[in-house]
Write an enzyme that holds these catalytic residues in place. Structure first.
Site, PDB file in Angstrom:
ATOM      1  N   ALA A 123       0.836  -1.204   0.000  1.00 33.44           N
ATOM      2  CA  ALA A 123       0.000   0.000   0.000  1.00 33.44           C
ATOM      3  C   ALA A 123       0.868   1.251   0.000  1.00 33.44           C
ATOM      4  CB  ALA A 123      -0.931  -0.010   1.208  1.00 33.44           C
ATOM      5  N   GLY A 341     -14.152  -7.211 -37.355  1.00 27.58           N
ATOM      6  CA  GLY A 341     -15.292  -7.060 -36.444  1.00 27.58           C
ATOM      7  C   GLY A 341     -15.330  -8.118 -35.360  1.00 27.58           C
ATOM      8  N   GLU A 364       3.207   1.289 -11.618  1.00 30.02           N
ATOM      9  CA  GLU A 364       4.660   1.264 -11.413  1.00 30.02           C
ATOM     10  C   GLU A 364       5.339   2.434 -12.136  1.00 30.02           C
ATOM     11  OE1 GLU A 364       6.702  -0.449  -9.526  1.00 30.02           O
ATOM     12  OE2 GLU A 364       5.266  -1.892  -8.705  1.00 30.02           O
TER      13      GLU A 364
END
Length: 379
Positions: A123, A341, A364
């Site tokens: 974190a 497609g 990052e």
């Protein structure tokens, strides 16, 4: 510089590729469409040492070097970026624990993560602070023999599924990046709350969350490394992380090329497979060339990081991430074009690869940040 993979490297690649083809690919679309975290696959991958393969053998890991780990990541993402992310990120933060954690932390958590019993998080980012790590506002105040941590973390991989993680907070707020400390924080701590982010463009099988820490108390022995040295400790792993993202991009690009070649051989127009048209052949040739260039640069970055030259490692890691991520998106885009497609709908995996590839240009450190880093080491 020329890279020659060893027999061990090739064996690792083959083992992960077989796991990806047999276990991941058949359920990839289902996990993407439902945004379902692959708990069972993560645990099964751990049995083969594909989760946090860098963890030392002493703690139940495979003790792989960075190049070996990069090969694991590349092949997991080639099988499916979303599930590859979930498996490959289950050991987030363990590099920090391995290098700077005390023996108690290592013995308690590393074997659980390596075995698949537990997952971890890292974190760092916050709602208002991404690349600007020094601007983080989460604080940790000393209270006796504990630290009380409060703040918000954003874009946290494994936020709602992890058991423990490394959380960065300011212990000396007035000191900027010089006042950041790394803490080991169990997800079961009182005041630790998560909110799942499930409206993602891609890698939907990977867990992502906002983490709110509201007066979370951890003992002072949960400081990883030294107080106020967290930013410098984190810098040790920037090149590692960016090299791994480069390998994610290479894996996604290779999956896109594989799908394009298979479709081009099957799809017929004007009485022949479209793979026989020069326009398609040129697309495939350019895609393949860019992938090989990205792979070579990524492997060079991994080897340079292992050599220990910090300046050179930072340059090549950023080059690898920049080149591989930018071209992963381009290759996935061309794979859709080859499909026409049919590539725009979920009947084929290339639309998923296109969505999944896009994140590698962001986390990052964005492509723009990588260019700054590279330029600083050129001028």
């Amino acid at each position: 510089m020329v890279f020659q993979l060893t027999d061990e490297h090739r064996a690792i690649r083959q083992a992960v590729r077989e796991f990806g083809e047999n276990e991941i690919r058949p359920v990839a679309s289902e996990h993407d469409q439902e945004g379902k975290y692959p708990e069972g696959l993560r645990q099964k991958a751990a049995e083969y040492d594909f989760v946090a393969p860098h963890i030392p053998e002493k703690y139940g890991g495979a003790g792989m070097d960075l190049l070996s780990s990069v090969i694991v990541t590349e092949e997991l993402w080639r099988a499916d970026p979303g599930i590859g992310s979930a498996v490959g990120s289950a050991g987030f933060g363990t590099n920090m624990i391995v290098k700077y954690g005390d023996e108690r932390m290592k013995s308690e958590w590393l074997p659980k993560i390596a075995s698949g019993e537990a997952a971890s998080f890292s974190a760092i980012s916050e709602p208002a602070h991404g690349s600007n790590v020094a601007g983080m506002e989460t604080v940790a105040q000393k209270d006796g023999d504990e630290y009380v941590i409060s703040g918000n973390k954003m874009w946290i991989t494994n936020g709602t599924v992890a058991d423990v993680g490394v959380l960065m907070a300011k212990t000396s707020p007035e000191a900027g990046h010089r006042g950041i400390t790394a803490f080991l924080v169990p997800a079961s701590s009182d005041g630790f709350q998560t909110e799942k982010i499930d409206n993602k463009l891609g890698i939907r099988a990977s867990d992502l969350a906002e983490v709110i820490v509201n007066d979370v108390r951890v003992p002072e022995e949960n400081v990883i490394g030294e107080v106020d040295k967290g930013f410098y400790q984190l810098m040790d792993f920037f090149a590692h992380g960016r090299t791994r993202v480069a390998s994610q991009a290479v894996g996604t690009a290779q999956a896109s090329l594989d799908a394009a070649i298979e479709y081009a051989d099957e799809r017929e127009q004007f009485g022949q497979p479209i793979s026989e048209f020069q326009a398609i052949q040129h697309k495939l040739a350019e895609m393949a060339t860019n992938i090989e260039a990205a792979r070579s640069l990524t492997y060079r970055a991994a080897s340079t990081v292992e050599d220990g030259d910090e300046q050179l490692a930072a340059k090549f890691a950023s080059m690898a991430k920049l080149f591989a991520s930018e071209h992963a998106v381009d290759v996935a885009d061309e794979a859709i074009q080859v499909h026409g497609g049919a590539g725009y709908v979920t009947d084929h995996p290339v639309e998923r690869y296109y969505r999944d590839a896009r994140i590698t240009k962001i986390y990052e450190g964005t492509s723009e940040i990588q260019k700054n880093i590279i330029a600083e080491r050129l001028l």
